[in-house]
Scaffold this motif. Structure first.
Motif, mmCIF file in Angstrom:
data_model
loop_
_atom_site.group_PDB
_atom_site.id
_atom_site.type_symbol
_atom_site.label_atom_id
_atom_site.label_comp_id
_atom_site.label_asym_id
_atom_site.label_seq_id
_atom_site.Cartn_x
_atom_site.Cartn_y
_atom_site.Cartn_z
ATOM 1 N N ASN A 1 40.259 54.631 88.576
ATOM 2 C CA ASN A 1 39.121 55.132 89.476
ATOM 3 C C ASN A 1 38.104 56.135 88.739
ATOM 4 O O ASN A 1 36.991 56.183 89.118
ATOM 5 N N THR A 2 38.308 56.811 87.283
ATOM 6 C CA THR A 2 38.124 56.668 86.335
ATOM 7 C C THR A 2 36.309 55.565 85.786
ATOM 8 O O THR A 2 35.707 56.542 84.783
ATOM 9 N N GLY B 1 37.214 55.486 79.992
ATOM 10 C CA GLY B 1 37.396 55.529 80.865
ATOM 11 C C GLY B 1 39.180 56.265 80.470
ATOM 12 O O GLY B 1 39.496 56.778 81.100
ATOM 13 N N GLY C 1 40.892 60.731 80.614
ATOM 14 C CA GLY C 1 40.380 62.162 81.486
ATOM 15 C C GLY C 1 38.564 61.856 81.349
ATOM 16 O O GLY C 1 38.089 62.480 81.992
ATOM 17 N N LYS C 2 38.467 60.528 80.461
ATOM 18 C CA LYS C 2 36.159 60.692 80.226
ATOM 19 C C LYS C 2 36.192 59.651 81.603
ATOM 20 O O LYS C 2 36.943 58.678 81.979
ATOM 21 N N LYS C 3 34.689 59.808 81.469
ATOM 22 C CA LYS C 3 34.096 58.574 82.700
ATOM 23 C C LYS C 3 33.672 57.150 81.354
ATOM 24 O O LYS C 3 33.375 57.961 80.779
#
Length: 483
Positions: free
Chosen positions: A216-217, A335, A338-340
């Motif tokens: 999802n990220t 990603g 917690g990063k995109k």
């Protein structure tokens, strides 16, 4: 059960060489379970999702058991659609690359039957085809199965959904009873089990369950690009997105080395990572990448297994993987923590169907995007230079340099401080503009008015079940079938 390395299987040197050429180092779960059983001569029922490497799961044992000294059909693979038949045929052609005397042929509706008849006179040992056209040749007596050793039903559940059950019965009734049978399907409805009971001899049931996929990220994109423009596209993306740390995945080791050399020649800090490298060299490369001393890591799937670097900004699928699980492993390198992250997949031609299988497997949307233009990259670089200059101004501490500016003003009459600032800014901008770009098919392929050829092929989840007509081809279904 851990995935097997192909070197652990009892394969011929020619097959190992072909797999190495195809870039395969490690078997997928379905291959690890099915190939050893099939190589022992047992019938196999393989249950796995589309995009998990089923073709090689039956293709490798099929090619290995063929007697190249004898002509005529020894292996028959039935596929529900002509598009799938073409894909399977291409995979077989690669597997037979170093096998002398073995020929394969794809036969399906919509193609000239006269041309197929001529090709059949060459007595290929492997036939891949759709049920309707197979029966057409059976009726014409241009296709006979007296020497058949193996029969394969690929995507058997799709065949039942498309109304091919009677066709399957008709074809199997013409086969010798003494044969090996392999059946692969994503699901196991009652109709599949009935076929297994009728035509298989104590089959081994091998199953691989789909893992929960969480991506999802990660923003997933794809770009249509010809092979000879991939390098240019990669360079533009890296510069347009100002990627400081990225991983580029290729399917073969030689492609990794070739791409790495090309990027280095263009001035990029790139390092290669693949299975032929010694452990010490691989450790050196990974240390450079972790420390940010290399902006791009070019890798194969197996070599990149276990890479744990939290700051990877982007993943580039230079080649589309044959296994959907590999795709998930690849884009999962970004990603993290917690990063995109973002992934770009380079596709052309039939790659789009692999991408559609990946979408179905991951239950996610892969969005089509356009490549960056040269003007957009220049604008980005100008903005980067502006940001860096503004940061220096905000930090201060540059008063000692004013003497140099005053000296320039004293020595010239028609130069202003604005001219000097612009000249210095140009010098800074030139540092960022040192990489040259080439006019290529990228600029011609993506005009404003170009029709999106694939807009109906990649659909968001929930827009209906799997298409019965892969790739816009007319299906070779039972009713309304044309030869």
């Amino acid at each position: 059960m851990e995935n097997l390395n192909f070197k652990e299987l009892n394969l011929s040197d020619a097959m190992r060489k072909a797999l190495d050429y195809m870039g395969f180092e490690e078997a997928t779960p379905i291959q690890s379970k099915a190939i050893p059983v099939a190589m022992e001569g047992h019938d196999v029922i393989g249950q796995a999702q589309t995009g998990t490497g089923k073709t090689c799961a039956f293709g490798i044992p099929a090619v290995e058991m063929i007697d190249s000294k004898h002509q005529g059909v020894q292996v028959l693979v039935l596929c529900p659609t002509r598009e799938l038949a073409i894909q399977v045929s291409e995979e077989f052609r690669s597997l037979c690359k170093y096998k002398k005397g073995i020929k394969s042929l794809a036969i399906y509706g919509g193609q000239s039957i006269e041309r197929q008849i001529i090709a059949l006179k060459g007595k290929p040992q492997i036939i891949i085809g759709t049920p309707g056209r197979i029966m057409d040749h059976m009726r014409r007596r241009t296709l006979k199965f007296e020497n058949l050793k193996m029969a394969v039903l690929d995507e058997a559940d799709e065949m039942l959904n498309m109304g091919f059950r009677e066709d399957i019965d008709t074809i199997f009734c013409e086969m010798p009873k003494e044969r090996q049978t392999m059946l692969f399907s994503a699901t196991m409805p009652n109709g599949i089990l009935e076929i297994a009971n009728l035509y298989m001899n104590n089959p081994e049931h091998v199953v691989t369950l789909q893992k929960e996929v969480t991506i999802n990220t990660i923003e997933q994109c794809y770009i249509e690009v010809r092979e000879n423009s991939k390098l240019e596209l990669l360079c533009r993306l890296v510069d347009a997105k100002n990627v400081k740390l990225g991983i580029v995945f290729c399917n073969t080791k030689w492609k990794v080395d070739e791409l790495c050399s090309s990027l280095q020649a263009r001035g990029y800090s790139a390092e290669a990572l693949h299975g032929d490298m010694k452990q010490r060299e691989r450790d050196r490369v990974m240390n450079k990448f972790r420390k940010g001393q290399a902006e791009l890591l070019i890798a194969t799937d197996v070599a990149a297994r276990g890479i744990d670097v939290n700051n990877v900004e982007a993943v580039f699928n230079y080649d589309i993987p044959s296994d959907a699980e590999y795709y998930v492993h690849r884009i999962g390198r970004t990603g993290r923590a917690g990063k995109k992250g973002i992934s770009y997949s380079f596709v052309f031609g039939r790659d789009i169907y692999k991408l559609r299988d990946i979408e179905r497997y991951t239950k996610s949307r892969i969005t089509r995007t356009k490549p960056p233009t040269i003007s957009s990259i220049e604008s980005m670089k100008l903005q980067t230079a502006t940001d860096e200059v503004m940061a220096v101004l905000a930090a201060g501490g540059f008063s000692k340099y004013t003497e140099a500016i005053e000296r320039i003003l004293e020595e010239t009459d028609d130069i202003t401080t604005l001219d000097i600032a612009a000249a210095l800014f140009k010098m800074k901008f030139s540092e960022l503009e040192s990489r040259n770009y080439e006019e290529s098919d990228l600029d011609n392929d993506f005009t404003v008015n170009k029709r999106d050829r694939f807009k109906d092929l990649i659909k968001p989840q929930g827009e209906g079940s799997r298409s019965k007509n892969r790739g816009g081809y007319n299906s070779d279904r039972k009713k309304g079938r044309k030869s």
